[in-house]
Design a protein around this motif. Sequence first.
Motif, PDB file in Angstrom:
ATOM      1  N   PRO A  35       4.665 -15.372 -39.621  1.00 49.91           N
ATOM      2  CA  PRO A  35       4.733 -14.117 -40.383  1.00 49.91           C
ATOM      3  C   PRO A  35       6.122 -13.917 -40.987  1.00 49.91           C
ATOM      4  O   PRO A  35       7.135 -14.258 -40.368  1.00 49.91           O
ATOM      5  CB  PRO A  35       4.435 -13.044 -39.336  1.00 49.91           C
ATOM      6  N   LEU A  36       6.175 -13.371 -42.184  1.00 43.86           N
ATOM      7  CA  LEU A  36       7.449 -13.124 -42.850  1.00 43.86           C
ATOM      8  C   LEU A  36       8.269 -12.136 -42.030  1.00 43.86           C
ATOM      9  O   LEU A  36       7.795 -11.057 -41.684  1.00 43.86           O
ATOM     10  CB  LEU A  36       7.228 -12.555 -44.251  1.00 43.86           C
ATOM     11  N   GLY A  37       9.483 -12.510 -41.708  1.00 43.44           N
ATOM     12  CA  GLY A  37      10.362 -11.642 -40.945  1.00 43.44           C
ATOM     13  C   GLY A  37       9.852 -11.327 -39.550  1.00 43.44           C
ATOM     14  O   GLY A  37      10.320 -10.379 -38.925  1.00 43.44           O
ATOM     15  N   GLY A  38       8.874 -12.101 -39.052  1.00 44.33           N
ATOM     16  CA  GLY A  38       8.308 -11.847 -37.732  1.00 44.33           C
ATOM     17  C   GLY A  38       7.497 -10.566 -37.651  1.00 44.33           C
ATOM     18  O   GLY A  38       7.196 -10.089 -36.561  1.00 44.33           O
ATOM     19  N   LYS A  39       7.113 -10.019 -38.780  1.00 44.56           N
ATOM     20  CA  LYS A  39       6.405  -8.735 -38.819  1.00 44.56           C
ATOM     21  C   LYS A  39       4.918  -8.902 -38.520  1.00 44.56           C
ATOM     22  O   LYS A  39       4.319  -9.893 -38.895  1.00 44.56           O
ATOM     23  CB  LYS A  39       6.599  -8.070 -40.172  1.00 44.56           C
ATOM     24  N   GLY A  46      -3.103  -2.992 -45.290  1.00 48.94           N
ATOM     25  CA  GLY A  46      -3.372  -4.071 -46.228  1.00 48.94           C
ATOM     26  C   GLY A  46      -4.526  -3.755 -47.158  1.00 48.94           C
ATOM     27  O   GLY A  46      -4.459  -4.033 -48.360  1.00 48.94           O
ATOM     28  N   ARG A  47      -5.570  -3.162 -46.608  1.00 43.61           N
ATOM     29  CA  ARG A  47      -6.713  -2.771 -47.438  1.00 43.61           C
ATOM     30  C   ARG A  47      -6.276  -1.766 -48.498  1.00 43.61           C
ATOM     31  O   ARG A  47      -6.678  -1.828 -49.657  1.00 43.61           O
ATOM     32  CB  ARG A  47      -7.824  -2.187 -46.574  1.00 43.61           C
ATOM     33  N   ALA A  48      -5.428  -0.818 -48.104  1.00 44.17           N
ATOM     34  CA  ALA A  48      -4.932   0.187 -49.044  1.00 44.17           C
ATOM     35  C   ALA A  48      -4.099  -0.461 -50.154  1.00 44.17           C
ATOM     36  O   ALA A  48      -4.190  -0.052 -51.315  1.00 44.17           O
ATOM     37  CB  ALA A  48      -4.115   1.241 -48.297  1.00 44.17           C
ATOM     38  N   ILE A  49      -3.312  -1.466 -49.820  1.00 43.44           N
ATOM     39  CA  ILE A  49      -2.519  -2.171 -50.834  1.00 43.44           C
ATOM     40  C   ILE A  49      -3.439  -2.909 -51.799  1.00 43.44           C
ATOM     41  O   ILE A  49      -3.242  -2.871 -53.013  1.00 43.44           O
ATOM     42  CB  ILE A  49      -1.510  -3.132 -50.176  1.00 43.44           C
ATOM     43  N   VAL A  50      -4.441  -3.591 -51.271  1.00 43.20           N
ATOM     44  CA  VAL A  50      -5.385  -4.319 -52.125  1.00 43.20           C
ATOM     45  C   VAL A  50      -6.082  -3.363 -53.085  1.00 43.20           C
ATOM     46  O   VAL A  50      -6.277  -3.667 -54.260  1.00 43.20           O
ATOM     47  CB  VAL A  50      -6.413  -5.101 -51.270  1.00 43.20           C
ATOM     48  N   ALA A 122      13.531  -5.484 -65.230  1.00 44.07           N
ATOM     49  CA  ALA A 122      13.425  -4.538 -64.105  1.00 44.07           C
ATOM     50  C   ALA A 122      12.897  -5.193 -62.837  1.00 44.07           C
ATOM     51  O   ALA A 122      13.090  -4.662 -61.751  1.00 44.07           O
ATOM     52  CB  ALA A 122      12.528  -3.373 -64.500  1.00 44.07           C
ATOM     53  N   TRP A 123      12.229  -6.342 -62.962  1.00 40.70           N
ATOM     54  CA  TRP A 123      11.620  -6.990 -61.804  1.00 40.70           C
ATOM     55  C   TRP A 123      12.375  -8.228 -61.332  1.00 40.70           C
ATOM     56  O   TRP A 123      12.047  -8.778 -60.296  1.00 40.70           O
ATOM     57  CB  TRP A 123      10.172  -7.370 -62.117  1.00 40.70           C
ATOM     58  N   ARG A 124      13.348  -8.677 -62.082  1.00 41.23           N
ATOM     59  CA  ARG A 124      14.063  -9.906 -61.719  1.00 41.23           C
ATOM     60  C   ARG A 124      14.778  -9.744 -60.378  1.00 41.23           C
ATOM     61  O   ARG A 124      15.471  -8.769 -60.146  1.00 41.23           O
ATOM     62  CB  ARG A 124      15.061 -10.284 -62.801  1.00 41.23           C
ATOM     63  N   GLY A 125      14.586 -10.739 -59.513  1.00 41.59           N
ATOM     64  CA  GLY A 125      15.244 -10.749 -58.220  1.00 41.59           C
ATOM     65  C   GLY A 125      14.606  -9.859 -57.173  1.00 41.59           C
ATOM     66  O   GLY A 125      15.144  -9.695 -56.095  1.00 41.59           O
ATOM     67  N   LYS A 126      13.460  -9.270 -57.501  1.00 43.06           N
ATOM     68  CA  LYS A 126      12.794  -8.351 -56.577  1.00 43.06           C
ATOM     69  C   LYS A 126      11.365  -8.825 -56.328  1.00 43.06           C
ATOM     70  O   LYS A 126      10.650  -9.162 -57.268  1.00 43.06           O
ATOM     71  CB  LYS A 126      12.741  -6.951 -57.176  1.00 43.06           C
ATOM     72  N   PRO A 127      10.938  -8.834 -55.087  1.00 42.07           N
ATOM     73  CA  PRO A 127       9.539  -9.211 -54.825  1.00 42.07           C
ATOM     74  C   PRO A 127       8.601  -8.078 -55.229  1.00 42.07           C
ATOM     75  O   PRO A 127       8.984  -6.899 -55.214  1.00 42.07           O
ATOM     76  CB  PRO A 127       9.521  -9.428 -53.310  1.00 42.07           C
ATOM     77  N   LEU A 128       7.385  -8.429 -55.594  1.00 42.24           N
ATOM     78  CA  LEU A 128       6.391  -7.396 -55.907  1.00 42.24           C
ATOM     79  C   LEU A 128       5.967  -6.649 -54.650  1.00 42.24           C
ATOM     80  O   LEU A 128       5.699  -5.456 -54.691  1.00 42.24           O
ATOM     81  CB  LEU A 128       5.177  -8.026 -56.587  1.00 42.24           C
ATOM     82  N   LEU A 129       5.883  -7.371 -53.540  1.00 37.35           N
ATOM     83  CA  LEU A 129       5.584  -6.767 -52.239  1.00 37.35           C
ATOM     84  C   LEU A 129       6.666  -7.199 -51.259  1.00 37.35           C
ATOM     85  O   LEU A 129       7.146  -8.330 -51.327  1.00 37.35           O
ATOM     86  CB  LEU A 129       4.212  -7.222 -51.724  1.00 37.35           C
ATOM     87  N   ASP A 130       7.013  -6.319 -50.329  1.00 34.30           N
ATOM     88  CA  ASP A 130       8.001  -6.712 -49.321  1.00 34.30           C
ATOM     89  C   ASP A 130       7.299  -7.465 -48.184  1.00 34.30           C
ATOM     90  O   ASP A 130       6.065  -7.596 -48.171  1.00 34.30           O
ATOM     91  CB  ASP A 130       8.800  -5.507 -48.825  1.00 34.30           C
ATOM     92  N   ALA A 131       8.082  -7.954 -47.234  1.00 33.19           N
ATOM     93  CA  ALA A 131       7.532  -8.775 -46.148  1.00 33.19           C
ATOM     94  C   ALA A 131       6.452  -8.030 -45.368  1.00 33.19           C
ATOM     95  O   ALA A 131       5.411  -8.596 -45.038  1.00 33.19           O
ATOM     96  CB  ALA A 131       8.658  -9.225 -45.213  1.00 33.19           C
ATOM     97  N   GLN A 132       6.678  -6.752 -45.071  1.00 32.29           N
ATOM     98  CA  GLN A 132       5.680  -5.980 -44.330  1.00 32.29           C
ATOM     99  C   GLN A 132       4.389  -5.845 -45.124  1.00 32.29           C
ATOM    100  O   GLN A 132       3.298  -5.992 -44.581  1.00 32.29           O
ATOM    101  CB  GLN A 132       6.222  -4.587 -43.974  1.00 32.29           C
ATOM    102  N   GLN A 133       4.499  -5.581 -46.404  1.00 32.32           N
ATOM    103  CA  GLN A 133       3.306  -5.443 -47.242  1.00 32.32           C
ATOM    104  C   GLN A 133       2.536  -6.755 -47.331  1.00 32.32           C
ATOM    105  O   GLN A 133       1.303  -6.750 -47.296  1.00 32.32           O
ATOM    106  CB  GLN A 133       3.701  -4.950 -48.629  1.00 32.32           C
ATOM    107  N   ILE A 134       3.246  -7.870 -47.448  1.00 35.04           N
ATOM    108  CA  ILE A 134       2.569  -9.178 -47.450  1.00 35.04           C
ATOM    109  C   ILE A 134       1.791  -9.343 -46.152  1.00 35.04           C
ATOM    110  O   ILE A 134       0.610  -9.710 -46.156  1.00 35.04           O
ATOM    111  CB  ILE A 134       3.576 -10.339 -47.617  1.00 35.04           C
ATOM    112  N   GLU A 135       2.428  -9.055 -45.034  1.00 35.43           N
ATOM    113  CA  GLU A 135       1.758  -9.210 -43.736  1.00 35.43           C
ATOM    114  C   GLU A 135       0.584  -8.259 -43.592  1.00 35.43           C
ATOM    115  O   GLU A 135      -0.443  -8.602 -42.996  1.00 35.43           O
ATOM    116  CB  GLU A 135       2.751  -9.044 -42.588  1.00 35.43           C
ATOM    117  N   ASP A 136       0.682  -7.063 -44.144  1.00 36.40           N
ATOM    118  CA  ASP A 136      -0.431  -6.120 -44.107  1.00 36.40           C
ATOM    119  C   ASP A 136      -1.621  -6.654 -44.907  1.00 36.40           C
ATOM    120  O   ASP A 136      -2.769  -6.614 -44.442  1.00 36.40           O
ATOM    121  CB  ASP A 136      -0.005  -4.755 -44.652  1.00 36.40           C
TER     122      ASP A 136
END
Length: 146
Positions: A35-39, A46-50, A122-136
Amino acid sequence: MTLRWPALLLAALPALAPAQALAPYAVVGDAITAPLGGKQGDAARGRAIVANRQLGLCLLCHSAPMAEERFQGDLAPTLAGAGARWNAGQLRLRLVDPQRLMPGSLMPAYYRVDGLQQVGAAWRGKPLLDAQQIEDVVAYLVTLKD
């Protein structure tokens, strides 16, 4: 010309928070096994993000077993059965860097920030989702067995 970021997707994404350090990850075969960052992910979040049309934008291209959500996409494979087709590590890599497995894919890299093309300032260098959101999202997708 291959588009990596459909214009509609970029127009719909909100401005993201300031750049933050990404959790390191290792690709092993066709997966990111840890898991990213051990999260730990939360399937409900996750369902809400999708389903969120301003954050994940998954339903722009994919359909999912969410009968209450109208106007689901049909440009990409259905998310139904994703947990039966792939394990958590395989799903994680598909979210973090889908082009690694499917060169030319229209699906954006939700966590990778380097080596991307046609990314607005505005998006360069920034992830669309953070590690917690990816794991969710991974936690939700692995529940989709049918």
